[in-house]
Scaffold this motif. Structure first.
Motif, PDB file in Angstrom:
ATOM      1  N   ARG A 267       0.833  -1.211   0.000  1.00 37.81           N
ATOM      2  CA  ARG A 267       0.000   0.000   0.000  1.00 37.81           C
ATOM      3  C   ARG A 267       0.865   1.258   0.000  1.00 37.81           C
ATOM      4  O   ARG A 267       0.543   2.238  -0.658  1.00 37.81           O
ATOM      5  CB  ARG A 267      -0.926  -0.010   1.201  1.00 37.81           C
ATOM      6  N   LEU A 268       1.972   1.231   0.733  1.00 35.79           N
ATOM      7  CA  LEU A 268       2.879   2.371   0.766  1.00 35.79           C
ATOM      8  C   LEU A 268       3.476   2.624  -0.613  1.00 35.79           C
ATOM      9  O   LEU A 268       3.522   3.765  -1.086  1.00 35.79           O
ATOM     10  CB  LEU A 268       3.994   2.129   1.790  1.00 35.79           C
ATOM     11  N   VAL A 269       3.907   1.562  -1.294  1.00 37.26           N
ATOM     12  CA  VAL A 269       4.450   1.704  -2.650  1.00 37.26           C
ATOM     13  C   VAL A 269       3.380   2.248  -3.573  1.00 37.26           C
ATOM     14  O   VAL A 269       3.614   3.166  -4.351  1.00 37.26           O
ATOM     15  CB  VAL A 269       4.994   0.353  -3.171  1.00 37.26           C
ATOM     16  N   ARG A 270       2.171   1.700  -3.496  1.00 34.90           N
ATOM     17  CA  ARG A 270       1.077   2.143  -4.364  1.00 34.90           C
ATOM     18  C   ARG A 270       0.765   3.615  -4.118  1.00 34.90           C
ATOM     19  O   ARG A 270       0.601   4.388  -5.063  1.00 34.90           O
ATOM     20  CB  ARG A 270      -0.155   1.293  -4.134  1.00 34.90           C
TER      21      ARG A 270
ATOM     22  N   THR B 207       6.060  -4.771 -11.152  1.00 34.13           N
ATOM     23  CA  THR B 207       6.596  -5.717 -12.122  1.00 34.13           C
ATOM     24  C   THR B 207       8.000  -6.061 -11.653  1.00 34.13           C
ATOM     25  O   THR B 207       8.837  -5.167 -11.521  1.00 34.13           O
ATOM     26  CB  THR B 207       6.632  -5.113 -13.538  1.00 34.13           C
ATOM     27  N   GLY B 208       8.232  -7.330 -11.385  1.00 39.02           N
ATOM     28  CA  GLY B 208       9.531  -7.736 -10.869  1.00 39.02           C
ATOM     29  C   GLY B 208       9.835  -7.090  -9.533  1.00 39.02           C
ATOM     30  O   GLY B 208      10.994  -6.807  -9.231  1.00 39.02           O
ATOM     31  N   GLY B 209       8.804  -6.807  -8.736  1.00 37.73           N
ATOM     32  CA  GLY B 209       8.989  -6.192  -7.433  1.00 37.73           C
ATOM     33  C   GLY B 209       9.218  -4.693  -7.457  1.00 37.73           C
ATOM     34  O   GLY B 209       9.425  -4.077  -6.418  1.00 37.73           O
ATOM     35  N   LYS B 210       9.183  -4.082  -8.642  1.00 40.92           N
ATOM     36  CA  LYS B 210       9.417  -2.638  -8.760  1.00 40.92           C
ATOM     37  C   LYS B 210       8.135  -1.934  -9.191  1.00 40.92           C
ATOM     38  O   LYS B 210       7.404  -2.429 -10.045  1.00 40.92           O
ATOM     39  CB  LYS B 210      10.523  -2.371  -9.776  1.00 40.92           C
ATOM     40  N   PRO B 211       7.864  -0.748  -8.621  1.00 37.09           N
ATOM     41  CA  PRO B 211       6.640  -0.025  -8.975  1.00 37.09           C
ATOM     42  C   PRO B 211       6.666   0.501 -10.411  1.00 37.09           C
ATOM     43  O   PRO B 211       7.696   0.948 -10.912  1.00 37.09           O
ATOM     44  CB  PRO B 211       6.597   1.134  -7.977  1.00 37.09           C
ATOM     45  N   VAL B 212       5.508   0.399 -11.052  1.00 35.38           N
ATOM     46  CA  VAL B 212       5.314   0.908 -12.415  1.00 35.38           C
ATOM     47  C   VAL B 212       4.007   1.680 -12.421  1.00 35.38           C
ATOM     48  O   VAL B 212       3.024   1.243 -11.836  1.00 35.38           O
ATOM     49  CB  VAL B 212       5.244  -0.248 -13.440  1.00 35.38           C
ATOM     50  N   SER B 213       4.004   2.825 -13.093  1.00 36.14           N
ATOM     51  CA  SER B 213       2.801   3.630 -13.221  1.00 36.14           C
ATOM     52  C   SER B 213       2.639   4.051 -14.682  1.00 36.14           C
ATOM     53  O   SER B 213       3.604   4.466 -15.320  1.00 36.14           O
ATOM     54  CB  SER B 213       2.915   4.874 -12.341  1.00 36.14           C
TER      55      SER B 213
ATOM     56  N   HIS C 283      -2.374  11.235 -24.733  1.00 37.21           N
ATOM     57  CA  HIS C 283      -1.038  11.386 -24.167  1.00 37.21           C
ATOM     58  C   HIS C 283      -0.787  10.246 -23.185  1.00 37.21           C
ATOM     59  O   HIS C 283      -1.714   9.748 -22.558  1.00 37.21           O
ATOM     60  CB  HIS C 283      -0.901  12.724 -23.441  1.00 37.21           C
ATOM     61  N   ALA C 284       0.476   9.860 -23.033  1.00 39.24           N
ATOM     62  CA  ALA C 284       0.824   8.798 -22.095  1.00 39.24           C
ATOM     63  C   ALA C 284       2.058   9.193 -21.303  1.00 39.24           C
ATOM     64  O   ALA C 284       2.952   9.878 -21.811  1.00 39.24           O
ATOM     65  CB  ALA C 284       1.083   7.499 -22.849  1.00 39.24           C
ATOM     66  N   LEU C 285       2.094   8.739 -20.068  1.00 39.33           N
ATOM     67  CA  LEU C 285       3.215   8.983 -19.174  1.00 39.33           C
ATOM     68  C   LEU C 285       3.503   7.686 -18.439  1.00 39.33           C
ATOM     69  O   LEU C 285       2.588   7.037 -17.937  1.00 39.33           O
ATOM     70  CB  LEU C 285       2.861  10.073 -18.157  1.00 39.33           C
ATOM     71  N   VAL C 286       4.767   7.285 -18.397  1.00 41.78           N
ATOM     72  CA  VAL C 286       5.166   6.073 -17.692  1.00 41.78           C
ATOM     73  C   VAL C 286       6.244   6.432 -16.682  1.00 41.78           C
ATOM     74  O   VAL C 286       7.205   7.141 -17.010  1.00 41.78           O
ATOM     75  CB  VAL C 286       5.691   5.000 -18.673  1.00 41.78           C
ATOM     76  N   LEU C 287       6.078   5.926 -15.462  1.00 42.03           N
ATOM     77  CA  LEU C 287       7.090   6.036 -14.417  1.00 42.03           C
ATOM     78  C   LEU C 287       7.496   4.613 -14.078  1.00 42.03           C
ATOM     79  O   LEU C 287       6.677   3.819 -13.632  1.00 42.03           O
ATOM     80  CB  LEU C 287       6.523   6.718 -13.169  1.00 42.03           C
ATOM     81  N   ALA C 288       8.759   4.267 -14.331  1.00 44.92           N
ATOM     82  CA  ALA C 288       9.227   2.915 -14.047  1.00 44.92           C
ATOM     83  C   ALA C 288      10.730   2.933 -13.834  1.00 44.92           C
ATOM     84  O   ALA C 288      11.461   3.607 -14.564  1.00 44.92           O
ATOM     85  CB  ALA C 288       8.885   1.984 -15.203  1.00 44.92           C
ATOM     86  N   GLU C 289      11.182   2.179 -12.847  1.00 45.84           N
ATOM     87  CA  GLU C 289      12.607   2.031 -12.579  1.00 45.84           C
ATOM     88  C   GLU C 289      13.319   3.383 -12.502  1.00 45.84           C
ATOM     89  O   GLU C 289      14.402   3.561 -13.067  1.00 45.84           O
ATOM     90  CB  GLU C 289      13.250   1.137 -13.628  1.00 45.84           C
ATOM     91  N   ALA C 290      12.704   4.356 -11.851  1.00 45.47           N
ATOM     92  CA  ALA C 290      13.248   5.701 -11.671  1.00 45.47           C
ATOM     93  C   ALA C 290      13.385   6.475 -12.972  1.00 45.47           C
ATOM     94  O   ALA C 290      14.159   7.414 -13.070  1.00 45.47           O
ATOM     95  CB  ALA C 290      14.586   5.663 -10.928  1.00 45.47           C
ATOM     96  N   HIS C 291      12.629   6.098 -13.990  1.00 47.21           N
ATOM     97  CA  HIS C 291      12.632   6.795 -15.280  1.00 47.21           C
ATOM     98  C   HIS C 291      11.251   7.398 -15.527  1.00 47.21           C
ATOM     99  O   HIS C 291      10.237   6.822 -15.145  1.00 47.21           O
ATOM    100  CB  HIS C 291      12.971   5.830 -16.421  1.00 47.21           C
TER     101      HIS C 291
ATOM    102  N   ASP D   4       3.577  -5.507 -18.172  1.00 48.78           N
ATOM    103  CA  ASP D   4       3.092  -4.915 -16.933  1.00 48.78           C
ATOM    104  C   ASP D   4       1.589  -5.163 -16.818  1.00 48.78           C
ATOM    105  O   ASP D   4       0.853  -4.911 -17.778  1.00 48.78           O
ATOM    106  CB  ASP D   4       3.335  -3.398 -16.907  1.00 48.78           C
ATOM    107  N   THR D   5       1.148  -5.671 -15.676  1.00 53.37           N
ATOM    108  CA  THR D   5      -0.280  -5.812 -15.402  1.00 53.37           C
ATOM    109  C   THR D   5      -0.584  -4.862 -14.268  1.00 53.37           C
ATOM    110  O   THR D   5      -0.088  -5.037 -13.154  1.00 53.37           O
ATOM    111  CB  THR D   5      -0.630  -7.266 -15.046  1.00 53.37           C
ATOM    112  N   LEU D   6      -1.388  -3.844 -14.560  1.00 55.18           N
ATOM    113  CA  LEU D   6      -1.602  -2.738 -13.647  1.00 55.18           C
ATOM    114  C   LEU D   6      -3.076  -2.614 -13.276  1.00 55.18           C
ATOM    115  O   LEU D   6      -3.950  -2.958 -14.066  1.00 55.18           O
ATOM    116  CB  LEU D   6      -1.125  -1.429 -14.302  1.00 55.18           C
ATOM    117  N   THR D   7      -3.339  -2.099 -12.084  1.00 57.04           N
ATOM    118  CA  THR D   7      -4.702  -1.836 -11.661  1.00 57.04           C
ATOM    119  C   THR D   7      -4.935  -0.333 -11.613  1.00 57.04           C
ATOM    120  O   THR D   7      -4.002   0.452 -11.450  1.00 57.04           O
ATOM    121  CB  THR D   7      -4.984  -2.439 -10.254  1.00 57.04           C
ATOM    122  N   ARG D   8      -6.195   0.038 -11.815  1.00 47.39           N
ATOM    123  CA  ARG D   8      -6.534   1.463 -11.811  1.00 47.39           C
ATOM    124  C   ARG D   8      -6.198   2.053 -10.448  1.00 47.39           C
ATOM    125  O   ARG D   8      -6.520   1.490  -9.410  1.00 47.39           O
ATOM    126  CB  ARG D   8      -8.019   1.664 -12.124  1.00 47.39           C
TER     127      ARG D   8
END
Length: 157
Positions: free
Chosen positions: A5-8, A81-87, A94-102, A149-153
């Motif tokens: 929950r903290l990561v989310r 994904t692989g234990g790392k947060p993805v958004s 328009h699209a925006l991705v936050l993953a692996e500090a990128h 990546d399988t993501l929830t809203r």
């Protein structure tokens, strides 16, 4: 508060802030700051630069068909994904991705399956081309190169 929950919550907050900046535009010009305009060498409150000093605006080509996404993919999506947060945030083409500090941004096009084409300022290329589809309430993004990546809203924290 459990770790998931903290990561989310952190990902949702970062995604919201980054999405707002990326989709609404950010930063101010020299006339919106106080102090010296180091690029122009004049105080911010001083007279505007002469027309010869101002760079000419180049017309940007507009696509013949504006990017479009389905309502189902629009919104903010989070997961691990692989234990790392993805958004992933999709809104009005328009699209925006936050993953692996990128942070990567670009376009989202299509209905049903949405094609994502992104660029990252730091040269990261793992999540720059992919396709997204909603399945059973989740957003599944398959990236060129094999990452999925399988993501929830994202809900409100």
């Amino acid at each position: 508060m459990d770790a998931h929950r903290l990561v989310r919550t952190g990902v949702v907050a970062a995604a919201g802030a980054a999405a707002a900046l990326a989709l609404a535009g950010c930063g101010g010009g020299p006339d919106q700051r106080r102090g010296d305009d180091t690029a122009g060498g004049r105080p911010a409150d001083g007279p505007p630069p002469s027309p010869a000093a101002a760079p000419a605006a180049s017309p940007s080509p507009s696509p013949s068909v504006p990017p479009a996404t389905t309502g189902a993919a629009d919104g903010s999506w989070v997961g691990l994904t692989g234990g790392k947060p993805v958004s992933v945030t999709v809104k009005k083409g328009h699209a925006l991705v936050l993953a692996e500090a990128h942070v990567c941004q670009g376009t989202a096009r299509g209905t049903g399956t949405v094609a994502l084409t992104l660029t990252c300022d730091d040269g990261y290329t793992t999540r720059t081309e992919g396709s997204a589809r909603t399945q059973k309430g989740a957003l599944v993004v398959t990236w060129t190169g094999g990452i999925r990546d399988t993501l929830t809203r994202a809900g409100t924290p």
